[in-house]
Write an enzyme that holds these catalytic residues in place. Structure first.
Site, PDB file in Angstrom:
ATOM      1  N   HIS A  96      -1.953   5.133   7.552  1.00 16.99           N
ATOM      2  CA  HIS A  96      -1.667   4.007   8.441  1.00 16.99           C
ATOM      3  C   HIS A  96      -0.831   4.494   9.600  1.00 16.99           C
ATOM      4  CE1 HIS A  96       1.307   4.246   5.195  1.00 16.99           C
ATOM      5  NE2 HIS A  96       2.205   3.931   6.108  1.00 16.99           N
TER       6      HIS A  96
ATOM      7  N   CYS B  44      -6.088  -0.850   0.341  1.00 18.00           N
ATOM      8  CA  CYS B  44      -7.495  -1.113   0.020  1.00 18.00           C
ATOM      9  C   CYS B  44      -7.664  -2.561  -0.431  1.00 18.00           C
ATOM     10  CB  CYS B  44      -7.987  -0.169  -1.068  1.00 18.00           C
ATOM     11  SG  CYS B  44      -8.391   1.486  -0.491  1.00 18.00           S
TER      12      CYS B  44
HETATM   13  P1  5GP Z   1       5.085   4.275   4.973  1.00 20.59           P
HETATM   14  O1  5GP Z   1       6.477   4.261   4.396  1.00 20.59           O
HETATM   15  O2  5GP Z   1       4.095   4.650   3.910  1.00 20.59           O
HETATM   16  O3  5GP Z   1       4.939   5.064   6.234  1.00 20.59           O
HETATM   17  O4  5GP Z   1       4.789   2.772   5.410  1.00 20.59           O
HETATM   18  C1  5GP Z   1       4.387   1.808   4.507  1.00 20.59           C
HETATM   19  C2  5GP Z   1       4.752   0.475   5.115  1.00 20.59           C
HETATM   20  O5  5GP Z   1       4.087  -0.541   4.387  1.00 20.59           O
HETATM   21  C3  5GP Z   1       6.258   0.154   5.053  1.00 20.59           C
HETATM   22  O6  5GP Z   1       6.772   0.005   6.370  1.00 20.59           O
HETATM   23  C4  5GP Z   1       6.314  -1.139   4.245  1.00 20.59           C
HETATM   24  O7  5GP Z   1       7.277  -2.047   4.728  1.00 20.59           O
HETATM   25  C5  5GP Z   1       4.905  -1.679   4.375  1.00 20.59           C
HETATM   26  N1  5GP Z   1       4.486  -2.487   3.245  1.00 20.59           N
HETATM   27  C6  5GP Z   1       4.675  -2.204   1.931  1.00 20.59           C
HETATM   28  N2  5GP Z   1       4.172  -3.193   1.166  1.00 20.59           N
HETATM   29  C7  5GP Z   1       3.648  -4.111   2.028  1.00 20.59           C
HETATM   30  C8  5GP Z   1       2.988  -5.360   1.828  1.00 20.59           C
HETATM   31  O8  5GP Z   1       2.771  -5.829   0.714  1.00 20.59           O
HETATM   32  N3  5GP Z   1       2.593  -6.025   2.948  1.00 20.59           N
HETATM   33  C9  5GP Z   1       2.815  -5.538   4.203  1.00 20.59           C
HETATM   34  N4  5GP Z   1       2.401  -6.285   5.224  1.00 20.59           N
HETATM   35  N5  5GP Z   1       3.439  -4.363   4.421  1.00 20.59           N
HETATM   36  C10 5GP Z   1       3.843  -3.670   3.350  1.00 20.59           C
HETATM   37 ZN    ZN Z   2      -6.559   2.678   0.092  1.00 23.93          ZN
END
Ligand code: 5GP
Ligand code: ZN
Length: 116
Positions: free
Chosen positions: A102, A9
């Site tokens: 996402h 967000c």
């Molecule tokens: P999930 O594990 O929730 O499916 O994916 C979250 C993703 O967000 C991870 O692949 C992680 O590397 C990415 N991520 C976490 N913090 C940040 C950030 O501050 N910037 C960006 N660009 N990606 C992030």
């Molecule tokens: Zn959010």
């Protein structure tokens, strides 16, 4: 609606600046900070939805936009022909770490199946 403590967000509202590779009225995309493939893009709705479990039937069009964004960004990234992977993790067992839905768009290498 946005959640003040949600990282994505903060990206969506500009509170934390991030370079978008794709931007529409409802959808944003940016590069993952810890890429798992040469091209690793995160595609999000601007509006906060914590997990797939919180998606309403009325969000179907918005969720569809995440996929049409993936189609367009894969073309932009040049991964459309060779192939790419789209993943959405829901909750802890699947490895969700940011609780704003996402879609991961991964490309530029070969992917194994089944996933780990
Ligand atoms: P999930 O594990 O929730 O499916 O994916 C979250 C993703 O967000 C991870 O692949 C992680 O590397 C990415 N991520 C976490 N913090 C940040 C950030 O501050 N910037 C960006 N660009 N990606 C992030
Ligand atoms: Zn959010």
């Amino acid at each position: 609606m946005n959640e003040p403590d949600c990282l994505f967000c903060k990206f969506a509202t500009g509170k934390i600046p991030v370079n978008f590779v794709y931007e529409t009225e409802h959808v944003l995309a940016f590069r993952d900070i810890n890429p798992q493939a040469p091209s690793h893009i995160l595609i999000i709705p601007r509006r906060h939805i914590a997990t797939i479990n919180e998606i309403e039937d009325s969000d179907a069009e918005l969720v569809g936009m995440l996929v049409t964004a993936a189609r367009d960004i894969a073309k932009q990234e040049g991964t459309d022909t060779a192939g790419f992977r789209v993943t959405m993790n829901c909750n802890k067992a699947a490895g969700q770490s940011v609780f704003h839905v996402h879609l991961h768009l991964l490309g530029g290498r070969k992917f194994a199946w089944p996933p780990g």
